[in-house]
Design an enzyme around this catalytic site. Structure first.
Site, PDB file in Angstrom:
ATOM      1  N   HIS A  59      38.850  79.980  82.747  1.00 60.75           N
ATOM      2  CA  HIS A  59      39.302  78.775  82.037  1.00 60.75           C
ATOM      3  C   HIS A  59      39.569  77.648  83.028  1.00 60.75           C
ATOM      4  CE1 HIS A  59      41.808  77.121  78.459  1.00 60.75           C
ATOM      5  NE2 HIS A  59      41.382  76.126  79.223  1.00 60.75           N
ATOM      6  N   HIS A  61      38.540  73.271  84.045  1.00 62.57           N
ATOM      7  CA  HIS A  61      37.990  71.976  83.640  1.00 62.57           C
ATOM      8  C   HIS A  61      37.485  71.262  84.892  1.00 62.57           C
ATOM      9  CE1 HIS A  61      39.684  72.271  79.548  1.00 62.57           C
ATOM     10  NE2 HIS A  61      40.674  72.913  80.159  1.00 62.57           N
ATOM     11  N   HIS A 178      41.143  77.568  71.957  1.00 61.30           N
ATOM     12  CA  HIS A 178      42.378  76.811  72.186  1.00 61.30           C
ATOM     13  C   HIS A 178      43.061  76.744  70.826  1.00 61.30           C
ATOM     14  CE1 HIS A 178      44.691  73.177  73.696  1.00 61.30           C
ATOM     15  NE2 HIS A 178      44.775  73.013  72.391  1.00 61.30           N
ATOM     16  N   ASP A 304      43.536  77.444  83.824  1.00 67.55           N
ATOM     17  CA  ASP A 304      43.440  76.214  83.032  1.00 67.55           C
ATOM     18  C   ASP A 304      43.532  74.995  83.950  1.00 67.55           C
ATOM     19  OD1 ASP A 304      43.168  74.454  80.927  1.00 67.55           O
ATOM     20  OD2 ASP A 304      45.180  74.761  80.127  1.00 67.55           O
ATOM     21  N   HIS A 308      43.921  65.439  86.773  1.00 62.80           N
ATOM     22  CA  HIS A 308      43.995  64.064  86.291  1.00 62.80           C
ATOM     23  C   HIS A 308      44.314  63.155  87.472  1.00 62.80           C
ATOM     24  CE1 HIS A 308      43.826  65.207  82.074  1.00 62.80           C
ATOM     25  NE2 HIS A 308      44.784  66.097  82.286  1.00 62.80           N
TER      26      HIS A 308
END
EC number: 3.5.2.3
Length: 428
Positions: A59, A61, A178, A304, A308
């Site tokens: 998991h 991003h 999710h 996860d 940012h």
């Protein structure tokens, strides 16, 4: 290049940490035993450090395409290598979404050209992750989709989710979810509990997650589909997953390092670096997650990883995006706060980060077996460092763990027999 790692320790097939050497030849693990000799290999003395299978994270991003200001495939996979991860599974909430042949082919081309570790992309369940039109699962599987998910938003329509599960089951693929019931989110930015009440913030109730999981478990039973729950965070969720497993339903689950280490009581102020989704829950939830991990209700740990920019996180806790960066802190955080404190064993931690995720999804990874690809992580369990976001290779510096002192840092990561990352002067 061939490598002979001398004087290490590893977890054997019986789950015991024992002394070993390890020989890498032609990109493969050639031999795992004591007192290996080889004429045509560079000898690296690891001096008692842990030789672990490359860590597996189902998991993550990576943000590319469309979010390269937050992370790229290159920076994200370098950060993964620094954290000891050799296989990572990239979520599809990018722009564009990998929801068709054109988009998945473009993503795979980017991965081939830029990735420093093995990257397995998810395929989206619905077009644009909009929830109204199912993607072509067969084509996405043909192009290398790891599994199917609309992570980041979840599938709200039960009929759509059931249809997706039935199609995935026919392809022997997993549906990964999710879990949030959108009508219960309440514009929340933190858990609905003591912290939200104290600071006058809208909270996300625990039942928002658990009710969605309960729905999906019944759908998975009807479809006879492997259903995997992302980032479990509540006591109620653990209970319904445990009950489903006892009933023989094909459900698996993951938990993040931050939910294992923190709860809402640890949030010092309305700090956006503590804002993640699902949010940090209460003490009882935290205890249930540990219990679920130990009794097999929760199968694995996944980061996860959600980078940012500093500008995005500086908007305040209500407006800042959800998520924290996770690759470069996962192992030392877990080793220091779970293993060193006697919550779990080192052997269990290795399993939760390697063979458990690999076995759950049928990956040829997660074990140091002769003949397999040489995906290896060398970890110095004695090394203590302070977490310093300015040293992260990830573009994302957003972490709630800045300043924490941790032991158990990866010092070298090998992917397919090649050194993907190594700490300067660590193995000389």
């Amino acid at each position: 290049m061939n490598y002979l790692f001398k004087n290490g320790r590893y977890m054997n097939e019986e789950g015991k940490i024992v002394a070993t050497d390890l020989l890498v030849q032609d990109g493969k693990i050639a031999k795992v035993a004591e007192n290996i000799t080889a004429d045509n290999a560079e000898v690296i003395d690891v001096n008692g450090k842990l030789i672990a299978p490359g860590l597996v994270d189902v998991h993550v991003h990576l943000r590319e395409p469309g979010g390269e200001h937050k992370e790229t495939i290159e920076t994200g996979t370098l950060a993964a290598a620094k954290g000891g991860f050799t296989t990572i599974c990239a979520m599809p909430n990018t722009r564009p979404v990998p929801d068709c042949r054109e988009h998945m082919e473009d993503l795979q081309k980017r991965i081939e050209e830029k990735a420093h570790v093995n990257v397995l992309p998810y395929g989206a369940i619905t077009v644009r992750q909009a929830g109204s039109e199912m993607t072509d699962f067969e084509t996405l599987k043909e192009l290398g989709a790891f599994a199917f998910t609309d992570d980041g938003v979840g599938v709200q329509d039960a009929n759509m989710m059931l249809a997706a599960m039935k199609r995935a089951a026919k392809l022997d693929m997993a549906v990964v979810a999710h879990c949030e019931e959108n009508t219960l989110i309440n514009k929340g930015c933190v858990h609905e509990g003591k912290f939200s009440e104290k600071h006058g913030l809208n909270g996300i109730p625990s039942v928002c997650e658990s009710v969605h999981i309960a729905r999906d478990i019944l759908l998975a039973e009807a479809a006879d589909c492997h259903y995997h729950v992302c980032h479990v965070s509540t006591k109620g969720s653990v209970r319904v997953i445990r009950d489903a497993k006892r009933a023989g339903i094909k459900v698996t689950a993951e938990v993040t390092p931050h939910h294992l280490v923190l709860c809402e009581d640890d949030i010092p102020s309305a700090d956006p670096n503590f804002k993640m989704n699902p949010p940090l829950r209460g003490k009882e939830d935290h205890a249930a997650l540990i219990e679920g991990l130990l009794d097999g209700t929760i199968d694995m740990i996944a980061t996860d990883h959600a980078p940012h920019t500093a500008e995005e996180k500086a908007q305040g806790i209500e407006r800042a995006p959800f998520g924290i960066t996770g690759f470069e802190t996962a192992f030392p955080l877990l080793y220091t706060n779970l293993v060193k404190k006697g919550v779990i064993t080192l052997e269990q931690l290795i399993q939760f980060l390697t063979e458990k995720p690999a076995d759950t999804f049928g990956l040829e990874a997660g074990r140091l077996k002769e003949g397999r690809a040489a995906d290896i992580t060398i970890i110095d369990l004695e090394q203590e460092e302070e977490i310093d976001p300015t040293t992260f290779l990830s573009k994302g510096k957003n972490t709630p763990f800045a300043g924490w002192k941790c032991q158990g840092w990866p010092v070298m990561t090998i992917v397919g027999g090649k050194i993907a990352w190594q700490k300067e002067s660590a193995l000389v």
